[in-house]
Structure formats: C-alpha cells, structure tokens
Design a protein around this motif. Structure first.
Motif, PDB file in Angstrom:
ATOM      1  N   GLY A  40     -42.419  26.159 -41.981  1.00  9.83           N
ATOM      2  CA  GLY A  40     -41.673  27.193 -42.683  1.00  9.83           C
ATOM      3  C   GLY A  40     -41.048  28.240 -41.801  1.00  9.83           C
ATOM      4  O   GLY A  40     -40.216  29.029 -42.260  1.00  9.83           O
ATOM      5  N   LEU A  41     -41.413  28.265 -40.524  1.00 11.09           N
ATOM      6  CA  LEU A  41     -40.889  29.284 -39.608  1.00 11.09           C
ATOM      7  C   LEU A  41     -39.985  28.700 -38.533  1.00 11.09           C
ATOM      8  O   LEU A  41     -39.368  29.440 -37.768  1.00 11.09           O
ATOM      9  CB  LEU A  41     -42.039  30.045 -38.950  1.00 11.09           C
ATOM     10  CG  LEU A  41     -42.931  30.838 -39.896  1.00 11.09           C
ATOM     11  CD1 LEU A  41     -44.092  31.467 -39.135  1.00 11.09           C
ATOM     12  CD2 LEU A  41     -42.127  31.923 -40.613  1.00 11.09           C
ATOM     13  N   GLY A  42     -39.929  27.398 -38.430  1.00 15.79           N
ATOM     14  CA  GLY A  42     -39.064  26.779 -37.431  1.00 15.79           C
ATOM     15  C   GLY A  42     -39.571  27.001 -36.019  1.00 15.79           C
ATOM     16  O   GLY A  42     -40.762  27.244 -35.789  1.00 15.79           O
ATOM     17  N   LEU A  43     -38.665  26.963 -35.067  1.00 12.62           N
ATOM     18  CA  LEU A  43     -39.006  27.167 -33.657  1.00 12.62           C
ATOM     19  C   LEU A  43     -38.732  28.618 -33.283  1.00 12.62           C
ATOM     20  O   LEU A  43     -37.638  29.133 -33.526  1.00 12.62           O
ATOM     21  CB  LEU A  43     -38.155  26.264 -32.768  1.00 12.62           C
ATOM     22  CG  LEU A  43     -38.612  24.816 -32.594  1.00 12.62           C
ATOM     23  CD1 LEU A  43     -38.281  24.003 -33.828  1.00 12.62           C
ATOM     24  CD2 LEU A  43     -37.953  24.211 -31.368  1.00 12.62           C
ATOM     25  N   ARG A  44     -39.715  29.255 -32.696  1.00  7.32           N
ATOM     26  CA  ARG A  44     -39.560  30.644 -32.267  1.00  7.32           C
ATOM     27  C   ARG A  44     -39.818  30.741 -30.770  1.00  7.32           C
ATOM     28  O   ARG A  44     -40.783  30.194 -30.264  1.00  7.32           O
ATOM     29  CB  ARG A  44     -40.534  31.532 -33.044  1.00  7.32           C
ATOM     30  CG  ARG A  44     -40.223  31.633 -34.535  1.00  7.32           C
ATOM     31  CD  ARG A  44     -41.218  32.524 -35.242  1.00  7.32           C
ATOM     32  NE  ARG A  44     -42.546  31.914 -35.290  1.00  7.32           N
ATOM     33  CZ  ARG A  44     -43.650  32.573 -35.611  1.00  7.32           C
ATOM     34  NH1 ARG A  44     -43.590  33.864 -35.911  1.00  7.32           N
ATOM     35  NH2 ARG A  44     -44.807  31.954 -35.647  1.00  7.32           N
ATOM     36  N   LEU A  45     -38.938  31.462 -30.095  1.00  7.14           N
ATOM     37  CA  LEU A  45     -38.992  31.563 -28.645  1.00  7.14           C
ATOM     38  C   LEU A  45     -40.058  32.572 -28.214  1.00  7.14           C
ATOM     39  O   LEU A  45     -40.036  33.734 -28.646  1.00  7.14           O
ATOM     40  CB  LEU A  45     -37.625  31.977 -28.107  1.00  7.14           C
ATOM     41  CG  LEU A  45     -37.480  32.084 -26.598  1.00  7.14           C
ATOM     42  CD1 LEU A  45     -37.684  30.721 -25.945  1.00  7.14           C
ATOM     43  CD2 LEU A  45     -36.103  32.647 -26.244  1.00  7.14           C
ATOM     44  N   ILE A  46     -40.948  32.129 -27.339  1.00  7.28           N
ATOM     45  CA  ILE A  46     -42.011  32.998 -26.849  1.00  7.28           C
ATOM     46  C   ILE A  46     -41.566  33.676 -25.547  1.00  7.28           C
ATOM     47  O   ILE A  46     -41.555  34.897 -25.429  1.00  7.28           O
ATOM     48  CB  ILE A  46     -43.305  32.195 -26.602  1.00  7.28           C
ATOM     49  CG1 ILE A  46     -43.725  31.449 -27.871  1.00  7.28           C
ATOM     50  CG2 ILE A  46     -44.436  33.132 -26.145  1.00  7.28           C
ATOM     51  CD1 ILE A  46     -44.878  30.470 -27.647  1.00  7.28           C
ATOM     52  N   TYR A  47     -41.225  32.868 -24.558  1.00  2.00           N
ATOM     53  CA  TYR A  47     -40.753  33.337 -23.259  1.00  2.00           C
ATOM     54  C   TYR A  47     -39.766  32.325 -22.713  1.00  2.00           C
ATOM     55  O   TYR A  47     -39.797  31.150 -23.080  1.00  2.00           O
ATOM     56  CB  TYR A  47     -41.919  33.434 -22.255  1.00  2.00           C
ATOM     57  CG  TYR A  47     -42.601  34.766 -22.161  1.00  2.00           C
ATOM     58  CD1 TYR A  47     -43.769  35.014 -22.873  1.00  2.00           C
ATOM     59  CD2 TYR A  47     -42.099  35.761 -21.329  1.00  2.00           C
ATOM     60  CE1 TYR A  47     -44.419  36.237 -22.767  1.00  2.00           C
ATOM     61  CE2 TYR A  47     -42.754  36.992 -21.217  1.00  2.00           C
ATOM     62  CZ  TYR A  47     -43.906  37.215 -21.939  1.00  2.00           C
ATOM     63  OH  TYR A  47     -44.548  38.429 -21.832  1.00  2.00           O
TER      64      TYR A  47
END
Lengths: 111, 112
Positions: A40-47
C-alpha cells in the motif's frame, strides 16, 4: 547484464539488534539507492549515494544509516532494529539519473 | 509467493489480449518516466522509459504513452502472455533530480 546482488534474501532479527544489509553492483555505477517496499505504500527511498563516501537522505532516513566505502558496495545499517522496520528492502544502482537496476530484495523480519 | 501489495488495483486479461495499465503522476515538472515489472519474490525490472519531450515510445510488445496535459502515463502490452503476470509500477523523476517517485502499482493477472 547489470547485476545488483543483495547479500540475503531473508533475514530474521531481534528488536534492538544492529542489522547490516549489503548490496554489490558489478557495472561501475556511480549511483546507488536503498528503498523499502511495504504493502500500500510502494517504494520509498531511504538513502542514496552518488559517489564513494557520499550519501544523501531520502524520504524516510530515520532509524537507518548507510556506508559506501567502495564504489561497488552500498550498505544499509539499522542501528537498533525495531518491529516497524519489518519490510522488503531493495537496493538499486544507476549510471545516470535515469533507469535504476534493482537487486532481488531482502525481506527483513524484526521480532 | 510473496506479495508486494495486498490491496493493489488488479487488471485481469485473457491470454492473447492486449493490456493497458494506467498511471497518474503528480508533478507537472517531472521530465522522465519509467515502467517497472515486479514478479513475485523478485526486485523490480526495467521495462521501458520515456522522456517528457515525447508522447509515445515503443519497445518489444510494449508501448508507453505520455499525456502531459492530464499527467497520465499508460503501458500497453500486446498479446499478453502468462509470463506478463506481475505487479507493474510507474515511476517519475522530477526536475532532473536524483529522485524517482514510484506509484503504488497495478497487479496484472493473465487468464489462460
């Protein structure tokens, strides 16, 4: 073919442990990325890193750090693992600011 | 297999039919777009990309259409095959930056 290799497919760690996720690419790419993927949140960039020893925060850096001592290797570190860091972690690399090539992912479970 | 999204929009098509997967993007300044395919238990795989100075780009069995007026991107797959079953993500890059912003994905199911 570009190859991005993540050291583990599955990991189970305890709350409070220090966790290292390793990623190696074999195409001499300047840029490397760590994402997490949640339903539900997809891909999220950490670093991400655009050069050796260089790093930039992404959208959700809290609770994570990274290390890039060599061009081909980009490590994600969970300083003190928590249950809300249970997720699929994806490493990617790219030569320029265009397509990114992904590894197969590491599914981390924190218990 | 592993699920990358429990409540993803799902498109079900008959094998051999054409598939159209849609994506609305958010930033009118985005200048580059990519479609990725993710099979169960694997990382996303690049399919095709398009720059904002183009309206259409074709690959092998795939076509990407870009409508900047309504900020809409679509992926067309011709003669859909069982191996096309996967989750498809669009991604946009804004303002020539490093950052790719991913959509939440669409699951494509191919019926035999």
């Amino acid at each position: 073919d570009v190859k991005v290799t993540q050291s583990s497919r599955y990991l189970v760690k305890r709350t409070g442990e220090k966790v290292f996720l390793e990623c190696v690419q074999d195409m001499d790419h300047e840029n490397m990325f760590w994402y997490r993927q949640d339903p539900g949140l997809g891909l999220r960039l950490i670093y991400f890193s655009y050069d050796v020893k260089m790093k930039e925060k992404g959208d959700i850096p809290e609770g994570y750090s990274v290390s890039r001592e060599k061009k081909e290797r980009f490590s994600l570190i969970l300083e003190s693992a928590s249950t809300n860091q249970t997720s699929m972690y994806l490493c990617a690399s790219s030569r320029s600011w265009t397509e990114a090539f992904f590894g197969q992912g590491t599914r981390l479970t924190v218990v | 297999g592993e699920s990358v999204g429990l409540h993803l929009p799902t498109l079900s098509v008959q094998e051999g039919d054409n598939s159209i997967i849609n994506c609305a993007y958010s930033n009118s300044a985005s200048d580059y777009f990519i479609w990725y395919k993710q099979e169960s238990g694997k990382g996303p795989q690049f399919i095709i990309d398009i720059r904002s100075n183009m309206d259409k780009r074709q690959g092998q069995r795939v076509t990407v259409l870009l409508n900047k007026t309504v900020k809409h991107l679509s992926l067309q797959i011709a003669a859909t095959q069982p191996g096309d079953s996967a989750v498809y993500f669009c991604a946009e890059r804004a303002d020539s930056s490093y950052k790719l912003i991913f959509g939440s994905g669409t699951r494509l199911l191919v019926r035999p």
